[in-house]
Design an enzyme around this catalytic site. Structure first.
Site, PDB file in Angstrom:
ATOM      1  N   ASP A  95       0.848  -1.182   0.000  1.00 61.07           N
ATOM      2  CA  ASP A  95       0.000   0.000   0.000  1.00 61.07           C
ATOM      3  C   ASP A  95       0.888   1.238   0.000  1.00 61.07           C
ATOM      4  OD1 ASP A  95       0.962   0.174   2.557  1.00 61.07           O
ATOM      5  OD2 ASP A  95      -0.929  -0.304   3.525  1.00 61.07           O
ATOM      6  N   GLN A 197     -11.654   7.020  -4.847  1.00 60.17           N
ATOM      7  CA  GLN A 197     -12.152   7.553  -3.584  1.00 60.17           C
ATOM      8  C   GLN A 197     -13.498   8.240  -3.824  1.00 60.17           C
ATOM      9  OE1 GLN A 197     -11.249   7.078  -0.562  1.00 60.17           O
ATOM     10  NE2 GLN A 197      -9.188   6.226  -0.722  1.00 60.17           N
ATOM     11  N   GLY A 224     -11.384   3.812   0.755  1.00 60.00           N
ATOM     12  CA  GLY A 224     -12.273   4.665   1.532  1.00 60.00           C
ATOM     13  C   GLY A 224     -13.555   4.004   1.981  1.00 60.00           C
ATOM     14  N   ASP A 274      -8.149  -7.548   1.008  1.00 60.82           N
ATOM     15  CA  ASP A 274      -7.216  -7.711   2.112  1.00 60.82           C
ATOM     16  C   ASP A 274      -7.904  -7.256   3.384  1.00 60.82           C
ATOM     17  OD1 ASP A 274      -5.900  -5.029   3.428  1.00 60.82           O
ATOM     18  OD2 ASP A 274      -6.606  -4.634   1.390  1.00 60.82           O
ATOM     19  N   CYS A 312     -12.988 -28.528   8.434  1.00 60.08           N
ATOM     20  CA  CYS A 312     -11.788 -27.799   8.032  1.00 60.08           C
ATOM     21  C   CYS A 312     -10.581 -28.724   7.999  1.00 60.08           C
ATOM     22  CB  CYS A 312     -11.538 -26.639   8.998  1.00 60.08           C
ATOM     23  SG  CYS A 312     -10.075 -25.666   8.599  1.00 60.08           S
ATOM     24  N   CYS A 314      -7.373 -27.580   8.018  1.00 60.47           N
ATOM     25  CA  CYS A 314      -6.165 -26.875   8.429  1.00 60.47           C
ATOM     26  C   CYS A 314      -5.438 -27.639   9.539  1.00 60.47           C
ATOM     27  CB  CYS A 314      -6.489 -25.453   8.882  1.00 60.47           C
ATOM     28  SG  CYS A 314      -7.172 -25.323  10.564  1.00 60.47           S
ATOM     29  N   CYS A 317      -7.266 -27.530  13.019  1.00 63.49           N
ATOM     30  CA  CYS A 317      -8.462 -28.375  13.164  1.00 63.49           C
ATOM     31  C   CYS A 317      -8.142 -29.859  13.069  1.00 63.49           C
ATOM     32  CB  CYS A 317      -9.499 -27.988  12.109  1.00 63.49           C
ATOM     33  SG  CYS A 317     -10.277 -26.384  12.411  1.00 63.49           S
ATOM     34  N   HIS A 343      -5.784 -21.030  11.576  1.00 66.40           N
ATOM     35  CA  HIS A 343      -7.103 -21.509  11.155  1.00 66.40           C
ATOM     36  C   HIS A 343      -7.867 -20.428  10.408  1.00 66.40           C
ATOM     37  CE1 HIS A 343     -11.176 -23.030  11.112  1.00 66.40           C
ATOM     38  NE2 HIS A 343     -11.533 -21.865  11.629  1.00 66.40           N
TER      39      HIS A 343
END
Length: 380
Positions: A95, A197, A224, A274, A312, A314, A317, A343
């Site tokens: 960014d 924006q 924004g 994100d 799940c 992962c 889990c 997770h």
């Protein structure tokens, strides 16, 4: 590694604006819709690059403002660029510091030339201009860099939104010129995205998008939003932007967000997201599942030997129970934060993966309906 940037749409939904695509960068491909974990200071808190690769993430987001302050972009340049510095050799997006214009409002002053920040670390003053931010991101070596913009608070007046947007447009032109007049440092091409924006004002958003499209950036972000406005307004403003932004270029909704916001925005034609939410919430003991949100620190999980999400796959889990993770948080053990964050990021990647599969099957709206009904059926 490829030396160029491109975006190709592989499939479009017939009943929504959702689309399936691939972004190509010098450090690899990004399958869209995509979620970018936030590695603010060149790290996703509590997780290693190996963890993130094992989960399956293709791209990370790093913060230009924070890395400029510490360790400094020149230091990162001496060390060979951000990819080498943090041992992440897949794509990186950085960014510009525009969000800090919003989040650090008490520590900055905005002028035509740019923004002066007072460091939250030591009180020193630093000037960010559209040109200097491009130079900083050249030193970082990110695959995708963002223009400097002003992120307005919610609510703000129409005049404030107009004035701020006009400044952002002038900065975008300066950023693009600076990008075109400078060269990449590390032997591969970089790409720059513009940021729409306009706060919550439809006409201002439309003007912003149209003016930026005229500049022919390789990609466009929607900024924004997710700054306190109601969800229906967030969705409306997102749709206003995606209706104008070029269909053949990637669209990135910055800072969003909650699972329901992501699936809604995908249906509006957004490709990239994100948010700090999966890791920030994970460090506080809040986890996501297909059946909703669980505050795993709660006493109700003291004797619950199920995994966070029985469906799940992962590491968390597959190996640990809710009761054990609750114990870790109560004992203030770092492992609790790590397992919950791992997770949550896996959940977010699965979310966009399922969305891609639904788009490919031309079943996005039905999948979204089923996902949301289940997700909100019960929260613990």
């Amino acid at each position: 590694m490829t030396q160029y940037f491109s975006f190709r749409i592989l499939k479009k939904s017939r009943k929504s604006q959702a689309r399936l695509g691939i972004i190509k960068t010098p450090h690899g491909q990004i399958h869209t819709p995509a979620f970018l974990p936030v590695a603010t200071q060149a790290t996703v808190k509590s997780l290693t690059p190996a963890d993130l690769r094992q989960i399956g993430f293709e791209v990370l987001l790093c913060n230009t403002y924070h890395l400029y302050l510490r360790p400094g972009h020149q230091a990162i340049k001496k060390l060979g660029g951000l990819h080498k510095f943090m041992n992440w050799h897949r794509p990186i997006l950085t960014d510009s510091g525009g969000y800090q214009v919003f989040s650090l409002a008490e520590l900055r002053m905005i002028r035509e030339e740019g923004v002066t920040f007072q460091s939250h670390l030591d009180g020193s003053y630093h000037d960010f201009s559209p040109e200097s931010v491009v130079d900083t991101q050249r030193c970082l070596g990110s695959d995708i860099m963002m223009v400097l913009d002003e992120c307005t608070p919610y609510p703000c007046s129409l005049k404030q939104a107009i004035d701020s947007n006009e400044l952002t447009l002038r900065w975008a032109k300066r950023s693009l010129k600076a990008f075109q007049l400078t060269e990449p440092i590390y032997g591969y091409e970089q790409t720059i995205f513009a940021i729409v924006q306009g706060s919550t004002y439809k006409e201002v958003r439309q003007h912003s998008a149209r003016e930026l499209v005229e500049l022919e950036f390789p990609g466009y972000a929607i900024g924004g939003l997710s700054v306190g406005e109601p969800k229906d307004i967030m969705y409306e403003m997102t749709a206003v932007c995606t209706e104008i932004l070029p269909r053949e270029k990637p669209r990135y909704l910055m800072g969003v967000g909650k699972p329901e916001d992501i699936v809604e925005a995908i249906g509006l034609g957004v490709d990239m997201f994100d948010c700090v939410m999966p890791t920030r919430n994970g460090r506080k003991g809040t986890v996501f599942s297909r059946n909703g949100v669980l505050v795993v620190k709660n006493a109700t999980f003291k004797d619950d030997f199920q995994p966070i999400d029985p469906e799940c796959g992962c590491y968390t889990c597959q190996n640990f129970s809710r009761a054990y993770i609750r114990h870790l948080f109560k004992a203030e053990e770092i492992l609790g934060m790590r397992l919950a964050s791992l997770h949550n990021l896996h959940f977010y990647l699965e979310l966009v993966t399922m969305a891609r599969e639904a788009i490919l099957a031309d079943n996005y709206l039905n999948w979204k309906k089923e996902f949301l009904e289940r997700y909100f059926a019960e929260e613990c």
